[in-house]
Scaffold this motif. Structure first.
Motif, PDB file in Angstrom:
ATOM      1  N   ILE A 175     -11.187   8.202 -10.246  1.00  9.92           N
ATOM      2  CA  ILE A 175     -10.174   8.712 -11.170  1.00  9.92           C
ATOM      3  C   ILE A 175      -9.881   7.670 -12.255  1.00  9.92           C
ATOM      4  O   ILE A 175      -9.795   6.473 -11.993  1.00  9.92           O
ATOM      5  N   GLU A 176      -9.710   8.123 -13.502  1.00  9.44           N
ATOM      6  CA  GLU A 176      -9.399   7.236 -14.613  1.00  9.44           C
ATOM      7  C   GLU A 176      -8.007   6.639 -14.405  1.00  9.44           C
ATOM      8  O   GLU A 176      -7.060   7.346 -14.053  1.00  9.44           O
ATOM      9  N   PRO A 177      -7.837   5.340 -14.636  1.00  8.36           N
ATOM     10  CA  PRO A 177      -6.553   4.667 -14.384  1.00  8.36           C
ATOM     11  C   PRO A 177      -5.355   5.312 -15.055  1.00  8.36           C
ATOM     12  O   PRO A 177      -4.271   5.363 -14.463  1.00  8.36           O
ATOM     13  N   GLU A 178      -5.516   5.816 -16.270  1.00  2.61           N
ATOM     14  CA  GLU A 178      -4.374   6.404 -16.969  1.00  2.61           C
ATOM     15  C   GLU A 178      -3.869   7.684 -16.295  1.00  2.61           C
ATOM     16  O   GLU A 178      -2.758   8.140 -16.570  1.00  2.61           O
ATOM     17  N   ARG A 179      -4.662   8.257 -15.387  1.00  4.25           N
ATOM     18  CA  ARG A 179      -4.264   9.489 -14.694  1.00  4.25           C
ATOM     19  C   ARG A 179      -3.839   9.228 -13.250  1.00  4.25           C
ATOM     20  O   ARG A 179      -3.464  10.171 -12.549  1.00  4.25           O
ATOM     21  N   TRP A 180      -3.889   7.985 -12.803  1.00  2.00           N
ATOM     22  CA  TRP A 180      -3.647   7.692 -11.392  1.00  2.00           C
ATOM     23  C   TRP A 180      -2.307   8.208 -10.877  1.00  2.00           C
ATOM     24  O   TRP A 180      -2.246   8.905  -9.868  1.00  2.00           O
ATOM     25  N   ALA A 181      -1.227   7.841 -11.544  1.00  2.00           N
ATOM     26  CA  ALA A 181       0.104   8.205 -11.046  1.00  2.00           C
ATOM     27  C   ALA A 181       0.280   9.716 -10.983  1.00  2.00           C
ATOM     28  O   ALA A 181       0.782  10.261  -9.988  1.00  2.00           O
ATOM     29  N   GLU A 182      -0.146  10.407 -12.038  1.00  2.00           N
ATOM     30  CA  GLU A 182       0.010  11.866 -12.071  1.00  2.00           C
ATOM     31  C   GLU A 182      -0.834  12.545 -10.991  1.00  2.00           C
ATOM     32  O   GLU A 182      -0.349  13.429 -10.268  1.00  2.00           O
ATOM     33  N   VAL A 183      -2.094  12.140 -10.877  1.00  2.00           N
ATOM     34  CA  VAL A 183      -2.987  12.737  -9.879  1.00  2.00           C
ATOM     35  C   VAL A 183      -2.469  12.457  -8.475  1.00  2.00           C
ATOM     36  O   VAL A 183      -2.487  13.335  -7.606  1.00  2.00           O
ATOM     37  N   PHE A 184      -1.995  11.229  -8.255  1.00  2.00           N
ATOM     38  CA  PHE A 184      -1.499  10.923  -6.911  1.00  2.00           C
ATOM     39  C   PHE A 184      -0.291  11.785  -6.566  1.00  2.00           C
ATOM     40  O   PHE A 184      -0.219  12.366  -5.469  1.00  2.00           O
ATOM     41  N   ARG A 185       0.652  11.862  -7.479  1.00  4.22           N
ATOM     42  CA  ARG A 185       1.884  12.610  -7.222  1.00  4.22           C
ATOM     43  C   ARG A 185       1.610  14.091  -6.981  1.00  4.22           C
ATOM     44  O   ARG A 185       2.165  14.702  -6.060  1.00  4.22           O
ATOM     45  N   THR A 186       0.750  14.699  -7.784  1.00  4.48           N
ATOM     46  CA  THR A 186       0.569  16.153  -7.738  1.00  4.48           C
ATOM     47  C   THR A 186      -0.508  16.615  -6.754  1.00  4.48           C
ATOM     48  O   THR A 186      -0.388  17.687  -6.160  1.00  4.48           O
ATOM     49  N   GLU A 187      -1.562  15.784  -6.560  1.00  9.34           N
ATOM     50  CA  GLU A 187      -2.699  16.235  -5.752  1.00  9.34           C
ATOM     51  C   GLU A 187      -2.901  15.465  -4.454  1.00  9.34           C
ATOM     52  O   GLU A 187      -3.350  16.045  -3.458  1.00  9.34           O
ATOM     53  N   LEU A 188      -2.561  14.180  -4.454  1.00 10.32           N
ATOM     54  CA  LEU A 188      -2.958  13.338  -3.327  1.00 10.32           C
ATOM     55  C   LEU A 188      -1.831  13.050  -2.339  1.00 10.32           C
ATOM     56  O   LEU A 188      -2.089  12.913  -1.133  1.00 10.32           O
ATOM     57  N   PHE A 189      -0.593  12.941  -2.824  1.00  9.18           N
ATOM     58  CA  PHE A 189       0.492  12.653  -1.891  1.00  9.18           C
ATOM     59  C   PHE A 189       0.659  13.736  -0.827  1.00  9.18           C
ATOM     60  O   PHE A 189       0.939  13.418   0.334  1.00  9.18           O
ATOM     61  N   PRO A 190       0.492  15.027  -1.160  1.00  2.31           N
ATOM     62  CA  PRO A 190       0.559  16.034  -0.090  1.00  2.31           C
ATOM     63  C   PRO A 190      -0.457  15.779   1.031  1.00  2.31           C
ATOM     64  O   PRO A 190      -0.188  16.084   2.196  1.00  2.31           O
ATOM     65  N   ILE A 191      -1.620  15.225   0.684  1.00  2.00           N
ATOM     66  CA  ILE A 191      -2.609  14.900   1.719  1.00  2.00           C
ATOM     67  C   ILE A 191      -2.098  13.764   2.587  1.00  2.00           C
ATOM     68  O   ILE A 191      -2.288  13.764   3.814  1.00  2.00           O
ATOM     69  N   MET A 192      -1.417  12.782   1.980  1.00  2.11           N
ATOM     70  CA  MET A 192      -0.818  11.704   2.767  1.00  2.11           C
ATOM     71  C   MET A 192       0.247  12.244   3.712  1.00  2.11           C
ATOM     72  O   MET A 192       0.333  11.858   4.878  1.00  2.11           O
ATOM     73  N   THR A 214       0.362   1.756 -10.741  1.00  2.00           N
ATOM     74  CA  THR A 214       0.745   1.409 -12.107  1.00  2.00           C
ATOM     75  C   THR A 214       0.784  -0.095 -12.317  1.00  2.00           C
ATOM     76  O   THR A 214       0.274  -0.613 -13.314  1.00  2.00           O
ATOM     77  N   GLU A 215       1.397  -0.815 -11.370  1.00  2.00           N
ATOM     78  CA  GLU A 215       1.631  -2.244 -11.557  1.00  2.00           C
ATOM     79  C   GLU A 215       0.422  -3.111 -11.219  1.00  2.00           C
ATOM     80  O   GLU A 215       0.270  -4.196 -11.769  1.00  2.00           O
ATOM     81  N   LEU A 216      -0.423  -2.658 -10.304  1.00  2.00           N
ATOM     82  CA  LEU A 216      -1.558  -3.476  -9.874  1.00  2.00           C
ATOM     83  C   LEU A 216      -2.891  -2.842 -10.276  1.00  2.00           C
ATOM     84  O   LEU A 216      -3.918  -3.095  -9.649  1.00  2.00           O
ATOM     85  N   GLY A 217      -2.843  -2.009 -11.301  1.00  2.00           N
ATOM     86  CA  GLY A 217      -4.014  -1.225 -11.679  1.00  2.00           C
ATOM     87  C   GLY A 217      -5.287  -2.015 -11.871  1.00  2.00           C
ATOM     88  O   GLY A 217      -6.371  -1.562 -11.486  1.00  2.00           O
ATOM     89  N   GLN A 218      -5.226  -3.202 -12.444  1.00  2.00           N
ATOM     90  CA  GLN A 218      -6.453  -3.948 -12.716  1.00  2.00           C
ATOM     91  C   GLN A 218      -7.097  -4.498 -11.451  1.00  2.00           C
ATOM     92  O   GLN A 218      -8.236  -4.961 -11.483  1.00  2.00           O
ATOM     93  N   TYR A 219      -6.364  -4.438 -10.322  1.00  2.00           N
ATOM     94  CA  TYR A 219      -6.908  -4.928  -9.059  1.00  2.00           C
ATOM     95  C   TYR A 219      -7.191  -3.793  -8.068  1.00  2.00           C
ATOM     96  O   TYR A 219      -7.452  -4.047  -6.896  1.00  2.00           O
TER      97      TYR A 219
END
Length: 364
Positions: A175-192, A214-219
């Motif tokens: 997933i592209e970094p700029e979409r991480w937070a949105e994708v996680f919140r809407t698609e991935l957190f329900p799986i968690m 968001t804060e540690l994206g480069q790592y």
């Protein structure tokens, strides 16, 4: 004989980076860096600083401290550390423990009941801990061979399931970094949430993972397995100085039918290797203090035979009498329900009646 303390020196971001650059072969956990401290601060926690410890002019260890202000037991916690730059001998650890005691008992800005860190050679005053803070064993995958050799090193079960996942149409995407937070919140957190409910553990709220991304994206990397264009499994890896960690992951029930987690992790290994990482830690497996990790252990053992022992987390009391009282109170609170369950029914009724009278209520 009291061990001779080391010289301690607090490090700025720039000083830490210079120190790390001067020791390129030392594995420094991401949790022991200023970048992780900044992430903790975004979560509303309080980093207390990073200190380097020297024996004369020789760097011995580095530790990043996080303040914990739990009721009656304020503490300083070293998460997945300290990092050692010299041989971690029995005497060296005794000197570090003595240094930490002297350092923080005399610090007017903080009054912790104890300091918590990993200790390989526990000896008094090291004790506890009041609660365990980090896993003690992990499986590590060597990423230095070519990809064919890495794949061949997996158990045959894992290799077969990876091939089956490919045949069943599992698609792995980065997933592209700029979409991480949105994708996680809407698609991935329900799986968690589904994974946590199924396996009986408590996950963080979605905001924790979103802040991490968001804060540690480069790592970090976020990779997702899809079936019929629907996410079924995901993982987050960390990378720092050529060492990667399979940090968080979750899979839906349907993912198991397609073996998606196996293909997802294999694809992650290839991406991590290509990025220059020489190894990938798969985080905790079953140990004496973590028997609940038996299920993930079975999965992780498919990918490597290399098991690394990590020093157990212990407490270093700074106020021994107060610490002993708190430890006794916590032990009583934890053991009381179990002891009550073990009582015969008549004794339970008497205990309930006594408790009711003390609370100003009539026994039922």
């Amino acid at each position: 004989m009291t061990p001779v303390p080391y010289r301690s020196e607090q490090l700025s971001h720039e000083e830490f980076e210079a120190l790390a650059a001067a020791h390129p072969d030392v594995v420094i956990p991401l949790e022991q860096t200023p970048y992780w401290a900044d992430f903790e601060r975004k979560l509303g926690r309080t980093p207390y600083g990073i200190w380097a410890y020297y024996d004369g002019g020789t760097l011995v260890a580095v530790a990043s401290y996080l303040r914990s202000d739990r009721r009656l037991r304020p503490s300083l916690v070293v998460v997945n550390g300290p990092t050692w730059f010299t041989t971690r001998t029995h005497n060296a650890e005794a000197r570090l423990v003595a240094t930490v005691q002297e350092q923080f008992r005399a610090d007017p800005a903080v009054d912790p009941l104890y300091v918590r860190m990993q200790v390989a050679h526990p000896q008094p005053p090291v004790t506890g801990p009041l609660e365990h803070g980090w896993y003690e064993r992990e499986i590590v995958v060597d990423l230095t061979p070519d990809t064919d050799a890495i794949f061949a090193s997996f158990r045959s079960n894992a290799r077969n399931l990876i091939r089956k996942a490919e045949k069943l149409g599992v698609e792995v995407r980065t997933i592209e970094p700029e979409r991480w937070a949105e994708v996680f919140r809407t698609e991935l957190f329900p799986i968690m949430q589904e994974t946590a409910a199924r396996d009986g553990f408590s996950s963080f709220e979605s905001t924790f993972y979103e802040t991490l991304l968001t804060e540690l994206g480069q790592y970090l990397r976020l990779m997702v397995a899809y079936v019929d264009n629907r996410p079924v499994s995901w993982l987050i890896t960390t990378e720092y100085r050529g060492y990667s960690v399979y940090y968080f992951a979750a899979s839906s029930h349907s993912a198991r039918k397609t073996n998606a987690p196996y293909l997802l992790l294999w694809e992650a290994f290839k991406v991590l290797k290509e990025a220059g990482n020489t190894a990938c830690g798969l985080t905790g497996i079953v140990s004496e203090n973590y028997p609940g990790l038996i299920n993930v252990t079975t999965f992780k053992r498919n990918f490597s035979k290399t098991v690394v022992t990590i020093p157990t987390t212990y407490d270093i009391p700074l106020h021994p009498r107060r610490y002993a009282l708190v430890a006794a109170a916590l032990r009583l609170r934890r053991e009381a329900p179990q002891k009550l369950r073990a009582l015969p029914a008549s004794a339970k009724a008497r205990a309930a009646a006594i408790t009711g009278r003390k609370g100003g209520q009539a026994p039922q």
